[in-house]
Design a protein around this motif. Structure first.
Motif, PDB file in Angstrom:
ATOM      1  N   GLU A   1       1.916   1.521  -3.523  1.00 36.77           N
ATOM      2  CA  GLU A   1       0.806   1.936  -4.524  1.00 36.77           C
ATOM      3  C   GLU A   1       0.786   3.348  -4.097  1.00 36.77           C
ATOM      4  O   GLU A   1       0.417   4.164  -5.017  1.00 36.77           O
ATOM      5  CB  GLU A   1      -0.113   1.155  -3.979  1.00 36.77           C
ATOM      6  CG  GLU A   1      -0.432  -0.072  -4.634  1.00 36.77           C
ATOM      7  CD  GLU A   1      -1.544  -1.032  -4.386  1.00 36.77           C
ATOM      8  OE1 GLU A   1      -2.572  -0.552  -3.779  1.00 36.77           O
ATOM      9  OE2 GLU A   1      -1.544  -2.406  -4.365  1.00 36.77           O
ATOM     10  N   ALA A   2       0.655   3.761  -2.970  1.00 40.39           N
ATOM     11  CA  ALA A   2       0.363   5.365  -2.562  1.00 40.39           C
ATOM     12  C   ALA A   2       1.360   6.280  -3.155  1.00 40.39           C
ATOM     13  O   ALA A   2       1.453   7.379  -3.799  1.00 40.39           O
ATOM     14  CB  ALA A   2       0.543   5.631  -1.113  1.00 40.39           C
ATOM     15  N   THR A   3       2.946   5.796  -2.945  1.00 38.85           N
ATOM     16  CA  THR A   3       4.007   6.354  -3.843  1.00 38.85           C
ATOM     17  C   THR A   3       3.808   6.609  -5.255  1.00 38.85           C
ATOM     18  O   THR A   3       3.670   7.451  -6.055  1.00 38.85           O
ATOM     19  CB  THR A   3       5.026   5.750  -3.500  1.00 38.85           C
ATOM     20  OG1 THR A   3       5.489   5.852  -2.237  1.00 38.85           O
ATOM     21  CG2 THR A   3       6.379   6.555  -4.211  1.00 38.85           C
TER      22      THR A   3
ATOM     23  N   SER B   1       0.825  -1.263  -0.176  1.00 39.70           N
ATOM     24  CA  SER B   1      -0.071   0.082   0.041  1.00 39.70           C
ATOM     25  C   SER B   1       0.951   1.341   0.016  1.00 39.70           C
ATOM     26  O   SER B   1       0.345   2.320  -0.466  1.00 39.70           O
ATOM     27  CB  SER B   1      -1.125   0.260   1.401  1.00 39.70           C
ATOM     28  OG  SER B   1      -0.257  -0.071   2.285  1.00 39.70           O
ATOM     29  N   ARG B   2       1.976   1.107   0.668  1.00 44.23           N
ATOM     30  CA  ARG B   2       2.895   2.385   0.725  1.00 44.23           C
ATOM     31  C   ARG B   2       3.416   2.666  -0.811  1.00 44.23           C
ATOM     32  O   ARG B   2       3.616   3.735  -1.140  1.00 44.23           O
ATOM     33  CB  ARG B   2       3.951   2.079   1.754  1.00 44.23           C
ATOM     34  CG  ARG B   2       3.766   2.413   3.160  1.00 44.23           C
ATOM     35  CD  ARG B   2       4.744   2.113   3.924  1.00 44.23           C
ATOM     36  NE  ARG B   2       4.501   2.371   5.435  1.00 44.23           N
ATOM     37  CZ  ARG B   2       4.880   1.785   6.474  1.00 44.23           C
ATOM     38  NH1 ARG B   2       6.103   0.852   6.236  1.00 44.23           N
ATOM     39  NH2 ARG B   2       4.735   1.977   7.593  1.00 44.23           N
TER      40      ARG B   2
END
Length: 168
Positions: free
Chosen positions: A81-83, A78-79
């Motif tokens: 993907e967020a980036t 998720s990190r």
């Protein structure tokens, strides 16, 4: 004490001892049947429950470790993907900004072209108006100077020739 008394006393003791042994054996059988069996069964159940609880705890610990690893991997993903989303958003924003600037430049160029065309048209209209006014003034002056009346067509030709002479 005599041998008989001693024998009678020991007989009593032996009879009592046998009686006590029989009673003890009966009590042992009763204890074994009514107390020892249920206590042993209860202890066996308790032992099995402790074993099951230990196995369940070990299984739950392994599941918890697997879930923790999965959550950690999901958090890492998720990190990432967020980036990626932020990077894509910045890229899209830059593209949109470039597009807006390009459109603004195109609009400005179009407005400049229209303004140039309008200015040229205004200049042409002003020159045409000035020609007309100069032609009228020239005719009036020429009439007075020559004292002769010229036709409108002749007057226009004279003015056009005069203006062409000024432009050359």
């Amino acid at each position: 004490m005599s041998v008989e008394t001693l024998f009678a006393a020991s007989h009593i003791y032996i009879g009592n001892a046998i009686w006590y042994l029989v009673i003890f054996a009966i009590l042992m059988l009763l204890v074994k049947h009514y107390a020892w069996g249920p206590v042993s069964e209860m202890m066996e159940k308790r032992r099995q429950k402790v074993i099951d609880d230990l196995d369940s705890a070990a299984s739950d610990r392994k599941k918890a470790e697997v879930l923790a690893n999965e959550r950690e991997a999901a958090l890492k993903n998720s990190r990432q993907e967020a980036t990626k989303i932020l990077s894509d958003a910045k890229s899209n924003a830059q593209k949109e900004s470039d597009k807006i600037v390009a459109e603004a430049n195109d609009n400005a160029a179009s407005i400049r072209k229209k303004a140039d065309a309008d200015a040229k048209q205004a200049k042409t209209d002003a020159l045409n108006d000035a020609r007309g006014q100069v032609a009228d003034i020239s005719v009036a002056i020429a009439e007075k100077v020559i004292a002769k009346n010229l036709s409108a067509e002749d007057q226009k030709d004279l003015v056009d020739q005069f203006i062409k002479g000024l432009n050359d």
